[in-house]
Design an enzyme around this catalytic site. Sequence first.
Site, mmCIF file in Angstrom:
data_model
loop_
_atom_site.group_PDB
_atom_site.id
_atom_site.type_symbol
_atom_site.label_atom_id
_atom_site.label_comp_id
_atom_site.label_asym_id
_atom_site.label_seq_id
_atom_site.Cartn_x
_atom_site.Cartn_y
_atom_site.Cartn_z
ATOM 1 N N CYS A 35 0.809 -1.213 0.000
ATOM 2 C CA CYS A 35 0.000 0.000 0.000
ATOM 3 C C CYS A 35 0.840 1.260 0.000
ATOM 4 C CB CYS A 35 -0.916 0.030 1.209
ATOM 5 S SG CYS A 35 -2.115 -1.282 1.182
ATOM 6 N N CYS A 105 -3.002 9.424 5.631
ATOM 7 C CA CYS A 105 -1.896 9.255 6.581
ATOM 8 C C CYS A 105 -2.396 9.431 8.011
ATOM 9 C CB CYS A 105 -0.784 10.271 6.307
ATOM 10 S SG CYS A 105 -0.007 10.041 4.709
#
Lengths: 274, 393
Positions: A35, A105
């Site tokens: 990822c 994030c």
Amino acid sequence: MWEYTDKVKEHFLNPKNVGEVEDASGVAEVGSMACGDALKLTFKTDEDGKISDAKFKTFGCASAIASASSLTEMLKGKTIDEAEKITNQDIADSLGGLPKEKMHCSVLGRQALEQAIAHYKGEPKKEEEGEIVCECFGVTDREIEKAVRENNLTTVEEVTNYTKAGGGCENCHDTIREIISRVGDEEKPVTRPKLSNIQKIKMIEETIEKEVRPSLKQDGGDIELVDVIGNRVLVVMRGSCAVCKASQQTLENFVEAKLREMVWPELVVEEVTQ
Amino acid sequence: MKTIYLDNNATTQVASEVLEEMLPYFHDLYGNPSSAHSFGGQVGRRLREAREKVAQLLGAAPEEIVFTSCGSESDNAVIRSALETQPDKRHIVTSRVEHPAIKSLCEHLTNQGYRVSEIPVDGEGQLDMDRYVESLTPDTAIASLMWGNNETGVIFPVEKTAELAHEREIPFHSDAVQVAGKIPIDMKNNVIDMLSLSGHKLHAPKGVGILYLRKGVKFSPFIIGGHQEMGRRGGTENTASIIGLGKACELAAEHLEEENTRVRQLRDKLESKMAERVPNIRINGGRSERLPNTASISFEFVEGEAILLHMDEFGICASSGSACTSGSLQPSHVLRAMGVPFTMAHGSIRFSLSVYNTEEEIDFVIDKLPPIIETLRSLSPYWETGKQAAAGV
């Protein structure tokens, strides 16, 4: 190049709390190499049940490193109950905001925190819950639902920014759209006190005066409130706005958005002629 | 802070000789080359000279050169022209590693009902020739393969692939944006029908491109307008930029040898020193024939954008094939097509040099980069276990 805040840069160039806490009571590993970002979070608590130390290891870009670094700073000194309340938006806010494409994030930080707390409480791992929707990044329907609900996401693009889901082959876009509309149909708990009509009109007037009119005036335009009927806000555009071809967009994207944000989320602004 | 610019495959500095040549044509000599008066006519003469210089670099005839606004316009023009001039053909052959100017256009055309075959590449970035030949069918309107890859520098054997297309009467185009000025091009010695080139990759300004159209190739213009460029591209010429591009081509011919000796040595030094000082790296396409200026290096277990931002603190400019850099979520399609593992693909950095780089600059990078990688690896949850696995422990 990404526009990162100084806070992001500071945490990225000089990350705090790098490593692994020895004898950690909360441990989590989220994300994967495939990822493009991954985070290992560890913490331990003192006798009072407060988090005495938290450390991280991150594989990822500047904002992934900064999010993890900032999260560990936020955790120190908090009780588990307090830590549980940290949202991905809190992590982003602690950095002075993240570019929208990088919100995932902060979500990664939140996921790690959840998992580490579950580990601390001796609960089973939650990651297997739900069904994989995005095959490219291994994102489940539960994760997407959660991100949509907590961040009021309305488009596939936003879901991709927050969870990465849909950022690869795009085959799951229809499913993501279904999830968005499903969550949208859920009854939202009404946390906002109901406004009386008088209060509503007053707030609309105030918002127009302070937030809307000054911007329109910069372009030589103006706006006048005519009436408020239920959630319909009737206005007349004046000055250059009256002849501007883009005034419809200004109404929707700016005036209506502002009023919905500041006053009531269901308001609809309509232009009337006089 | 001094800028160390190692991103010349993204864009280049306009050479000072080029800038000097261009300046009069913004203010003093602003005439339109199509005008009947001699004030405009003198600009027309300079355009002709520029066209000759471009033709010379390519071993082409001046009338085979069409000036466009950029490489992407040239790419769009040839593909659309091939489809328009052969309306009965619905198939395009290209590769998996093309620049977005070709790749995205082909995806767009797929949605309009055209068939596109993307030829795969091997682990070193080299074209699967058998698949290429199999893909050429009577329905194929055009075959388009890039000459040199922008990310890895790997060179495709386009002279050979052009011949194979011709044997089947299929026109052949090559996106040569990255090769002009870096390796010799001689259109007299190959059968490639069309080439796309871009000014700003060879020290001319942005906003000017070249389309090479071999004599006799059927062409339907992309931008329809005035009679400019012999009716092959409407629109008043970007005079200053075209004149600058002429000068840039002249310089490129002069620098070709240096590019293939000194610049190549600098690139090789950067790669070999990195391999020496940093464990677990990979030179992408390193065993293939490559452009002399390009190095694509993958640093395992770290992420490219993080490397770039650390280098930025030292004024070092490069680019990355990582997902996070581009805003897309997947690493570069070129590295994925080559089967570069994720552990490597996310940590890929492209250094692209020019004749204006010095050995001191490369030494500076060789000095600064290894500690950056070490720092990021100390942050990486994969590094300890990853390096043991890689070492077979």
